[in-house]
Design a protein around this motif. Structure first.
Motif, PDB file in Angstrom:
ATOM      1  N   ASP A  24      11.488   2.857 178.459  1.00 30.97           N
ATOM      2  CA  ASP A  24      11.256   3.713 179.617  1.00 30.97           C
ATOM      3  C   ASP A  24      12.405   4.704 179.785  1.00 30.97           C
ATOM      4  O   ASP A  24      12.782   5.064 180.892  1.00 30.97           O
ATOM      5  CB  ASP A  24      11.003   2.899 180.890  1.00 30.97           C
ATOM      6  N   ASP A  25      12.937   5.164 178.643  1.00 30.71           N
ATOM      7  CA  ASP A  25      14.005   6.163 178.668  1.00 30.71           C
ATOM      8  C   ASP A  25      13.515   7.416 179.388  1.00 30.71           C
ATOM      9  O   ASP A  25      12.388   7.864 179.162  1.00 30.71           O
ATOM     10  CB  ASP A  25      14.431   6.539 177.239  1.00 30.71           C
ATOM     11  N   PRO A  26      14.369   8.003 180.230  1.00 32.59           N
ATOM     12  CA  PRO A  26      13.972   9.235 180.903  1.00 32.59           C
ATOM     13  C   PRO A  26      13.978  10.415 179.926  1.00 32.59           C
ATOM     14  O   PRO A  26      14.944  10.622 179.191  1.00 32.59           O
ATOM     15  CB  PRO A  26      15.041   9.411 181.990  1.00 32.59           C
ATOM     16  N   ILE A  27      12.893  11.168 179.902  1.00 29.73           N
ATOM     17  CA  ILE A  27      12.766  12.340 179.037  1.00 29.73           C
ATOM     18  C   ILE A  27      12.340  13.504 179.929  1.00 29.73           C
ATOM     19  O   ILE A  27      11.301  13.423 180.594  1.00 29.73           O
ATOM     20  CB  ILE A  27      11.735  12.096 177.911  1.00 29.73           C
ATOM     21  N   THR A  28      13.146  14.554 179.956  1.00 34.21           N
ATOM     22  CA  THR A  28      12.803  15.708 180.790  1.00 34.21           C
ATOM     23  C   THR A  28      11.720  16.537 180.107  1.00 34.21           C
ATOM     24  O   THR A  28      11.514  16.443 178.896  1.00 34.21           O
ATOM     25  CB  THR A  28      14.027  16.607 181.033  1.00 34.21           C
ATOM     26  N   TYR A  29      11.030  17.365 180.898  1.00 30.46           N
ATOM     27  CA  TYR A  29      10.028  18.264 180.315  1.00 30.46           C
ATOM     28  C   TYR A  29      10.679  19.177 179.288  1.00 30.46           C
ATOM     29  O   TYR A  29      10.072  19.512 178.271  1.00 30.46           O
ATOM     30  CB  TYR A  29       9.326  19.090 181.399  1.00 30.46           C
ATOM     31  N   GLU A  30      11.938  19.579 179.538  1.00 34.87           N
ATOM     32  CA  GLU A  30      12.650  20.443 178.593  1.00 34.87           C
ATOM     33  C   GLU A  30      12.860  19.726 177.258  1.00 34.87           C
ATOM     34  O   GLU A  30      12.611  20.283 176.191  1.00 34.87           O
ATOM     35  CB  GLU A  30      13.997  20.880 179.177  1.00 34.87           C
ATOM     36  N   GLU A  31      13.313  18.467 177.315  1.00 34.94           N
ATOM     37  CA  GLU A  31      13.488  17.689 176.077  1.00 34.94           C
ATOM     38  C   GLU A  31      12.145  17.509 175.367  1.00 34.94           C
ATOM     39  O   GLU A  31      12.047  17.646 174.150  1.00 34.94           O
ATOM     40  CB  GLU A  31      14.085  16.311 176.395  1.00 34.94           C
ATOM     41  N   LEU A  32      11.112  17.188 176.134  1.00 30.36           N
ATOM     42  CA  LEU A  32       9.780  16.989 175.574  1.00 30.36           C
ATOM     43  C   LEU A  32       9.325  18.251 174.836  1.00 30.36           C
ATOM     44  O   LEU A  32       8.806  18.178 173.724  1.00 30.36           O
ATOM     45  CB  LEU A  32       8.793  16.632 176.690  1.00 30.36           C
ATOM     46  N   SER A  33       9.554  19.414 175.439  1.00 24.18           N
ATOM     47  CA  SER A  33       9.090  20.675 174.843  1.00 24.18           C
ATOM     48  C   SER A  33       9.777  20.978 173.518  1.00 24.18           C
ATOM     49  O   SER A  33       9.239  21.699 172.687  1.00 24.18           O
ATOM     50  CB  SER A  33       9.287  21.836 175.817  1.00 24.18           C
ATOM     51  N   LYS A  34      10.953  20.408 173.295  1.00 21.00           N
ATOM     52  CA  LYS A  34      11.664  20.610 172.027  1.00 21.00           C
ATOM     53  C   LYS A  34      11.126  19.696 170.921  1.00 21.00           C
ATOM     54  O   LYS A  34      11.485  19.847 169.761  1.00 21.00           O
ATOM     55  CB  LYS A  34      13.161  20.353 172.210  1.00 21.00           C
ATOM     56  N   CYS A  35      10.284  18.756 171.297  1.00 20.20           N
ATOM     57  CA  CYS A  35       9.730  17.790 170.349  1.00 20.20           C
ATOM     58  C   CYS A  35       8.271  18.143 170.052  1.00 20.20           C
ATOM     59  O   CYS A  35       7.396  17.299 170.032  1.00 20.20           O
ATOM     60  CB  CYS A  35       9.853  16.377 170.911  1.00 20.20           C
ATOM     61  N   ASP A  36       8.039  19.445 169.812  1.00 24.60           N
ATOM     62  CA  ASP A  36       6.685  19.930 169.564  1.00 24.60           C
ATOM     63  C   ASP A  36       6.337  19.862 168.087  1.00 24.60           C
ATOM     64  O   ASP A  36       7.018  19.188 167.314  1.00 24.60           O
ATOM     65  CB  ASP A  36       6.518  21.345 170.121  1.00 24.60           C
ATOM     66  N   GLU A  37       5.285  20.564 167.675  1.00 22.47           N
ATOM     67  CA  GLU A  37       4.814  20.470 166.287  1.00 22.47           C
ATOM     68  C   GLU A  37       5.861  20.923 165.268  1.00 22.47           C
ATOM     69  O   GLU A  37       5.826  20.513 164.126  1.00 22.47           O
ATOM     70  CB  GLU A  37       3.509  21.257 166.106  1.00 22.47           C
ATOM     71  N   ARG A  38       6.817  21.730 165.679  1.00 22.09           N
ATOM     72  CA  ARG A  38       7.869  22.177 164.756  1.00 22.09           C
ATOM     73  C   ARG A  38       8.922  21.103 164.515  1.00 22.09           C
ATOM     74  O   ARG A  38       9.721  21.209 163.605  1.00 22.09           O
ATOM     75  CB  ARG A  38       8.535  23.450 165.291  1.00 22.09           C
ATOM     76  N   ALA A  39       8.921  20.058 165.345  1.00 24.49           N
ATOM     77  CA  ALA A  39       9.908  18.988 165.206  1.00 24.49           C
ATOM     78  C   ALA A  39       9.815  18.320 163.843  1.00 24.49           C
ATOM     79  O   ALA A  39      10.798  17.821 163.315  1.00 24.49           O
ATOM     80  CB  ALA A  39       9.747  17.956 166.314  1.00 24.49           C
ATOM     81  N   GLY A  40       8.629  18.324 163.258  1.00 25.87           N
ATOM     82  CA  GLY A  40       8.435  17.708 161.958  1.00 25.87           C
ATOM     83  C   GLY A  40       9.286  18.324 160.867  1.00 25.87           C
ATOM     84  O   GLY A  40       9.546  17.706 159.836  1.00 25.87           O
ATOM     85  N   THR A  41       9.737  19.553 161.082  1.00 25.63           N
ATOM     86  CA  THR A  41      10.586  20.209 160.090  1.00 25.63           C
ATOM     87  C   THR A  41      12.058  19.840 160.285  1.00 25.63           C
ATOM     88  O   THR A  41      12.885  20.168 159.462  1.00 25.63           O
ATOM     89  CB  THR A  41      10.432  21.741 160.159  1.00 25.63           C
ATOM     90  N   ASP A  42      12.367  19.164 161.383  1.00 24.94           N
ATOM     91  CA  ASP A  42      13.727  18.724 161.678  1.00 24.94           C
ATOM     92  C   ASP A  42      13.709  17.196 161.741  1.00 24.94           C
ATOM     93  O   ASP A  42      13.241  16.620 162.714  1.00 24.94           O
ATOM     94  CB  ASP A  42      14.182  19.307 163.015  1.00 24.94           C
TER      95      ASP A  42
END
Length: 130
Positions: A24-42
């Motif tokens: 139940d780690d807190p994840i902000t909307y900003e952090e969530l938005s950085k983990c989008d479909e492009r995250a797979g390349t990182d």
């Protein structure tokens, strides 16, 4: 076959999935938005999708990657889009309380589907759509 099989089985994965205990780690909307479909390349960044404020790690499923059919959901809480069976970017938002009962049922089914396949890695900070 009576057609009255227990419903939860329909959501079970074909291959059993070993899931970690939910976090139940807190994840902000900003952090969530950085983990989008492009995250797979990182490799250091997971691909995440939130449903009803609960964050799932979908990294291992290419459907949420740059070429995937569900990439529109990555890095967001697309609860409304899931409830409405929509792939429209404008529907990928967290609010769903005003939907009809049928759509809410569909959303709950998606939540069950995800919870049987993907690790829960946190909760969206300040989520009001739980």
């Amino acid at each position: 076959m009576s057609g009255h099989e227990p419903e939860p089985k329909q959501f079970n994965p074909k291959q059993p999935v070993q899931l970690d205990p939910p976090k139940d780690d807190p994840i902000t909307y900003e952090e969530l938005s950085k983990c989008d479909e492009r995250a797979g390349t990182d490799p250091s960044r997971p691909t995440l999708v939130a449903i009803k404020g609960v964050v799932f790690d979908v990294t291992r499923n290419p459907a949420y990657g740059p070429e995937g059919q569900y990439r529109v959901f990555a890095g967001k809480d697309p609860s409304r889009a899931l409830a409405q069976s929509s792939l429209k970017p404008e529907d990928c938002r967290p609010d769903w309380h005003d939907l009809d009962d049928k759509e809410k049922t569909v959303l709950n089914e998606w939540y069950t589907f995800f919870s049987k396949r993907y690790n829960i890695v946190g909760k969206v900070v300040g989520a009001t759509n739980t």
